[in-house]
Design a protein around this motif. Structure first.
Motif, PDB file in Angstrom:
ATOM      1  N   TYR A  94       0.819  -1.200   0.000  1.00 40.20           N
ATOM      2  CA  TYR A  94       0.000   0.000   0.000  1.00 40.20           C
ATOM      3  C   TYR A  94       0.862   1.263   0.000  1.00 40.20           C
ATOM      4  N   GLY A  95       1.965   1.218   0.726  1.00 44.89           N
ATOM      5  CA  GLY A  95       2.848   2.375   0.839  1.00 44.89           C
ATOM      6  C   GLY A  95       3.495   2.768  -0.473  1.00 44.89           C
ATOM      7  N   SER A  96       3.800   1.795  -1.337  1.00 43.33           N
ATOM      8  CA  SER A  96       4.403   2.138  -2.635  1.00 43.33           C
ATOM      9  C   SER A  96       3.412   2.935  -3.485  1.00 43.33           C
ATOM     10  N   CYS A  97       2.141   2.633  -3.354  1.00 40.64           N
ATOM     11  CA  CYS A  97       1.112   3.408  -4.069  1.00 40.64           C
ATOM     12  C   CYS A  97       1.007   4.810  -3.484  1.00 40.64           C
ATOM     13  N   LEU A  98       1.000   4.910  -2.159  1.00 45.22           N
ATOM     14  CA  LEU A  98       0.940   6.233  -1.516  1.00 45.22           C
ATOM     15  C   LEU A  98       2.117   7.096  -1.946  1.00 45.22           C
ATOM     16  N   ARG A  99       3.300   6.515  -1.945  1.00 45.62           N
ATOM     17  CA  ARG A  99       4.492   7.285  -2.321  1.00 45.62           C
ATOM     18  C   ARG A  99       4.415   7.777  -3.757  1.00 45.62           C
ATOM     19  N   SER A 100       3.867   6.948  -4.633  1.00 45.97           N
ATOM     20  CA  SER A 100       3.771   7.372  -6.033  1.00 45.97           C
ATOM     21  C   SER A 100       2.746   8.495  -6.214  1.00 45.97           C
ATOM     22  N   MET A 101       1.881   8.678  -5.223  1.00 47.67           N
ATOM     23  CA  MET A 101       0.926   9.788  -5.251  1.00 47.67           C
ATOM     24  C   MET A 101       1.498  11.032  -4.581  1.00 47.67           C
ATOM     25  N   GLY A 102       2.709  10.909  -4.029  1.00 50.70           N
ATOM     26  CA  GLY A 102       3.331  12.043  -3.365  1.00 50.70           C
ATOM     27  C   GLY A 102       3.105  12.073  -1.863  1.00 50.70           C
ATOM     28  N   PHE A 103       2.594  10.999  -1.304  1.00 53.89           N
ATOM     29  CA  PHE A 103       2.361  10.895   0.136  1.00 53.89           C
ATOM     30  C   PHE A 103       3.338   9.875   0.717  1.00 53.89           C
ATOM     31  N   ASP A 104       3.479   9.885   2.014  1.00 52.24           N
ATOM     32  CA  ASP A 104       4.355   8.935   2.675  1.00 52.24           C
ATOM     33  C   ASP A 104       3.655   8.403   3.910  1.00 52.24           C
ATOM     34  N   PHE A 105       4.297   7.513   4.594  1.00 51.43           N
ATOM     35  CA  PHE A 105       3.763   7.009   5.849  1.00 51.43           C
ATOM     36  C   PHE A 105       4.897   6.952   6.859  1.00 51.43           C
ATOM     37  N   VAL A 106       4.538   6.973   8.113  1.00 53.17           N
ATOM     38  CA  VAL A 106       5.544   6.965   9.167  1.00 53.17           C
ATOM     39  C   VAL A 106       5.727   5.549   9.697  1.00 53.17           C
ATOM     40  N   GLU A 107       6.854   5.335  10.331  1.00 52.01           N
ATOM     41  CA  GLU A 107       7.223   3.997  10.812  1.00 52.01           C
ATOM     42  C   GLU A 107       6.179   3.396  11.759  1.00 52.01           C
ATOM     43  N   ARG A 108       5.584   4.229  12.591  1.00 51.08           N
ATOM     44  CA  ARG A 108       4.626   3.698  13.584  1.00 51.08           C
ATOM     45  C   ARG A 108       3.227   3.447  12.994  1.00 51.08           C
ATOM     46  N   GLU A 109       3.014   3.842  11.765  1.00 50.49           N
ATOM     47  CA  GLU A 109       1.696   3.663  11.144  1.00 50.49           C
ATOM     48  C   GLU A 109       1.471   2.186  10.807  1.00 50.49           C
ATOM     49  N   ARG A 110       0.373   1.652  11.239  1.00 55.30           N
ATOM     50  CA  ARG A 110       0.062   0.246  11.011  1.00 55.30           C
ATOM     51  C   ARG A 110      -0.383   0.013   9.567  1.00 55.30           C
ATOM     52  N   PRO A 111      -0.182  -1.207   9.044  1.00 59.20           N
ATOM     53  CA  PRO A 111      -0.590  -1.508   7.666  1.00 59.20           C
ATOM     54  C   PRO A 111      -2.055  -1.190   7.390  1.00 59.20           C
ATOM     55  N   ALA A 112      -2.928  -1.455   8.342  1.00 57.98           N
ATOM     56  CA  ALA A 112      -4.360  -1.171   8.135  1.00 57.98           C
ATOM     57  C   ALA A 112      -4.612   0.320   7.967  1.00 57.98           C
ATOM     58  N   GLN A 113      -3.868   1.145   8.699  1.00 60.52           N
ATOM     59  CA  GLN A 113      -4.014   2.600   8.571  1.00 60.52           C
ATOM     60  C   GLN A 113      -3.516   3.073   7.200  1.00 60.52           C
ATOM     61  N   ILE A 114      -2.403   2.526   6.770  1.00 65.21           N
ATOM     62  CA  ILE A 114      -1.850   2.890   5.463  1.00 65.21           C
ATOM     63  C   ILE A 114      -2.823   2.483   4.363  1.00 65.21           C
ATOM     64  N   ARG A 115      -3.352   1.269   4.483  1.00 66.18           N
ATOM     65  CA  ARG A 115      -4.305   0.759   3.488  1.00 66.18           C
ATOM     66  C   ARG A 115      -5.540   1.653   3.404  1.00 66.18           C
ATOM     67  N   GLU A 116      -6.124   1.995   4.543  1.00 67.49           N
ATOM     68  CA  GLU A 116      -7.331   2.826   4.559  1.00 67.49           C
ATOM     69  C   GLU A 116      -7.060   4.226   4.007  1.00 67.49           C
TER      70      GLU A 116
END
Length: 173
Positions: A94-116
């Motif tokens: 999910y994070g690779s898609c977010l990054r390609s949109m110009g967004f990122d995620f933090v280390e403490r963010e859970r996979p479910a949060q990134i997915r949503e």
């Protein structure tokens, strides 16, 4: 060896091979079908250095449309192009898609949060197609998830957002 003048003249030149043109045309046809069916997964598989990455870049340039999201200041594309890292984790799908949109995620963010967050942003930004390169990383040894789990992550993206996923990589995927 080419002289410097010839080398500069050819820099950035792109000669389209008939098979490349056929592949782009075929994928465009499949994208039209997928759009009427609420999204699909389209694989682009081939051996190393056969032109998969160039094909995905060219395809993105040909099919993307500029969109304005509801809170966007800048114009964005309805096609995103990302790359899966080696030995992907659940977060990476999910994070690779977010990054390609110009967004990122933090280390403490859970996979479910990134997915949503990805699902919400795809809808908000009007993303129609997600292209992910190097999906063969899902099938490499020492990968954290089984191939079936990887496929389930990709299927979830399509099911939840109705986008079309184009997955490019080596045939082992």
């Amino acid at each position: 060896m080419l002289d410097q003048t010839t080398s500069r003249a050819l820099q950035g030149a792109f000669i389209r091979h008939s098979r490349h043109e056929w592949a782009v045309s075929e994928i465009k046809r499949l994208l039209k079908i997928a759009a009427t069916e609420g999204g699909r997964i389209i694989p682009i598989l081939g051996p190393t250095r056969c032109g998969k990455t160039e094909l995905t870049k060219d395809l993105k340039a040909q099919v993307e449309n500029d969109r304005n999201g509801p809170s966007a200041i800048l114009v964005s594309s309805d096609v995103i192009l990302g790359r899966l890292p080696p030995r992907p984790s659940e977060r990476d799908y999910y994070g690779s898609c977010l990054r390609s949109m110009g967004f990122d995620f933090v280390e403490r963010e859970r996979p479910a949060q990134i997915r949503e967050r990805l699902f919400r942003l795809v809808v908000e930004h009007g993303i129609q197609t997600i292209i992910i390169d190097e999906v063969n990383h899902c099938a490499e040894t020492l990968t954290r998830h089984s191939r079936r789990q990887a496929a389930d992550h990709f299927k979830t993206i399509v099911d939840e957002t109705s986008v079309t996923l184009i997955l490019a990589g080596l045939p082992m995927f």
